[in-house]
Design an enzyme around this catalytic site. Structure first.
Site, PDB file in Angstrom:
ATOM      1  N   LYS A  64      21.653  -4.499 154.631  1.00 45.46           N
ATOM      2  CA  LYS A  64      22.673  -3.913 155.506  1.00 45.46           C
ATOM      3  C   LYS A  64      24.023  -4.310 154.966  1.00 45.46           C
ATOM      4  O   LYS A  64      24.145  -5.311 154.242  1.00 45.46           O
ATOM      5  CB  LYS A  64      22.510  -4.460 156.936  1.00 45.46           C
ATOM      6  CG  LYS A  64      23.160  -3.612 158.001  1.00 45.46           C
ATOM      7  CD  LYS A  64      22.339  -2.365 158.242  1.00 45.46           C
ATOM      8  CE  LYS A  64      22.521  -1.758 159.590  1.00 45.46           C
ATOM      9  NZ  LYS A  64      21.305  -1.031 159.989  1.00 45.46           N
TER      10      LYS A  64
HETATM   11  N1  GLU Z   1      21.370   2.653 159.650  1.00 41.40           N
HETATM   12  C1  GLU Z   1      20.083   3.195 159.950  1.00 41.40           C
HETATM   13  C2  GLU Z   1      19.171   2.112 160.497  1.00 41.40           C
HETATM   14  O1  GLU Z   1      19.624   1.125 161.029  1.00 41.40           O
HETATM   15  C3  GLU Z   1      19.498   3.963 158.784  1.00 41.40           C
HETATM   16  C4  GLU Z   1      19.213   3.162 157.557  1.00 41.40           C
HETATM   17  C5  GLU Z   1      18.790   3.999 156.370  1.00 41.40           C
HETATM   18  O2  GLU Z   1      18.551   5.175 156.516  1.00 41.40           O
HETATM   19  O3  GLU Z   1      18.710   3.415 155.290  1.00 41.40           O
HETATM   20  O4  GLU Z   1      17.977   2.239 160.479  1.00 41.40           O
END
Ligand code: GLU
Length: 426
Positions: free
Chosen positions: A111
């Site tokens: 993240k």
């Molecule tokens: N931000 C989204 C999540 O928390 C999507 C992450 C992604 O598609 O890599 O799952």
């Protein structure tokens, strides 16, 4: 600093560790693997300068935390928010590791984001900030290494800037091999049909599976949503189509309620002209934010930030089901109160996994030079999510545990098995 914000951020990391440790104890996780999973592989913090519209130079702080890549390249979104810091991003990266493992994707967890409030900057400034961040990240991201995506306050336009910037740093002949460095791009720039609605569609599907399993009809059921961004809107859209009634919404600026039903599309239209906010929506009443979780409803959908349902407000919730559209919206103590009250919780790593499942499809689409159709995307997403949901229910019944514990068991055991098979180098 004991502000609400500081509490919220610290809480997220404490929560994910408490959740992990409880399950590691329960399944007697191999001690070496426990040590590996407790730590984050890489924590990247970057300070980078950007020229503002008025010529002034500002230095921003960007983060990328890569938690674990035992199952494949790191995967997870980027958020633009004032609360972004190493601890919050560490927690969110861990949740991504469990999420991709749970739903059977060949990805690890990461993240990132930038500490800023995007509403303080022009579109041109946001473009320069995004591009400069990607340039500064350099080869810390990559299509087979670490693949960002949208998250809180980031969108497909920003993903297009990310892929364009990354591709521009490669030689012309190899540029197109790098389009899958990021997912959630606009359709037309390598994006996947349906990726925009995938998270909300997934939240809706998990609610549908749950109600079906429990012989409850969605028709006429009242629901409240915290956050009316991409996830909150699409979840509401699909629930309303099935006859459920939106009776309360909260965003960063205020809360509204209307027992007879807030029309989802009308509210969505309104926020386009109201700087993205629900405040002062004419066809509902404004309420105090403290009263939001006390609203009379059947289903409660936190779809904004982490640590929103805690020991301070969980006792107020009247719903029979909490569906976690956001990542980490419920604290461990808050969840305990919900479960004691007999309220079921569909955990984030299952509930909102539709987004990363669609990201996986986008990644495959780019890798193979294909263009998938919307219908195929939704059918494939449904299949994957249904299978994961059924598995969680099965483990939860077999081991007599709540759904989050069951989801963690499946996720962590899959990673454990992978480490046991290959051993620890050297
Ligand atoms: N931000 C989204 C999540 O928390 C999507 C992450 C992604 O598609 O890599 O799952």
């Amino acid at each position: 600093m004991q502000t609400k914000e500081a509490k919220l951020k610290r809480g997220m990391f404490q929560n994910v560790m408490k959740q992990f440790n409880a399950v590691a104890d329960l399944i007697e996780l191999n001690e070496s693997i426990r040590k590996i999973l407790e730590a984050t592989n890489n924590e990247i913090v970057i300070h980078f300068p950007v020229k503002m519209d008025n010529g002034e130079v500002k230095v921003f702080t960007g983060y990328r935390v890569q938690h674990n890549n035992a199952l494949g390249p790191y995967k997870g979104g980027l958020r633009y928010h004032e609360t972004t810091d190493t601890d919050s991003v560490k927690a969110l990266a861990m949740w991504m590791t469990w999420k991709t493992s749970l739903v059977g994707l060949p990805f690890g967890g990461a993240k990132g984001g930038i500490k800023l409030n995007p509403s303080n900057y022009s579109k041109e400034e946001l473009e320069r900030i995004t591009r400069r961040f990607v340039f500064a990240l350099g080869d810390n991201i990559g299509p087979e290494h670490d693949i960002p995506a949208p998250d809180v306050n980031t969108n497909s336009q920003m993903m297009a800037w990310i892929s364009d910037t990354y591709m521009s740093t490669r030689t012309p002949s190899e540029r197109s091999n790098y389009q899958h460095v990021v997912t959630g791009k606009p359709v037309g720039s390598g994006g996947l049909e349906g990726r925009d609605r995938a998270t909300g569609y997934g939240v809706y599907l998990t609610i549908k599976y749950w109600t079906k399993n429990n012989n409850v009809s969605l028709k006429g059921k009242k629901f409240i949503v915290q956050g009316f961004g991409n996830v909150g809107y699409w979840t509401s859209h699909f629930l309303e189509k099935d006859g459920a009634i939106l009776v309360g919404v909260q965003d960063a600026f205020g809360s509204i309620a209307y027992g007879k039903g807030i029309q989802v599309e009308k509210l969505q239209e309104y926020i386009q002209y109201n700087k993205g906010s629900i405040v002062n929506y004419p066809n509902a009443q404004s309420i105090q934010s403290d009263d939001f979780y006390a609203l009379s409803c059947d289903i409660c959908i936190p779809a904004a930030l982490g640590n929103q349902i805690t020991e301070e407000n969980a006792y107020k919730i009247k719903a029979f089901l909490v569906a976690e559209g956001a990542n980490g919206p419920t604290s461990v103590e808050g969840e305990q109160i919900l479960l004691e009250k007999g309220i079921a919780v569909i955990p984030d790593i299952l509930c909102n996994a539709g987004g990363v499942i669609a990201s996986y499809f986008e990644w495959l689409q780019n890798k193979h030079g294909e263009l998938w159709e919307l219908e195929d995307v939704l059918v494939k997403l449904e299949k994957k999510l249904h299978k994961s949901f059924d598995k969680v229910v099965e483990v939860s019944r077999k081991r007599n545990v709540d759904m989050r514990t069951a989801a963690y068991i499946i996720a962590i055991e899959r990673i454990e098995q992978s480490y046991l098979q290959r051993g620890i180098f050297p």
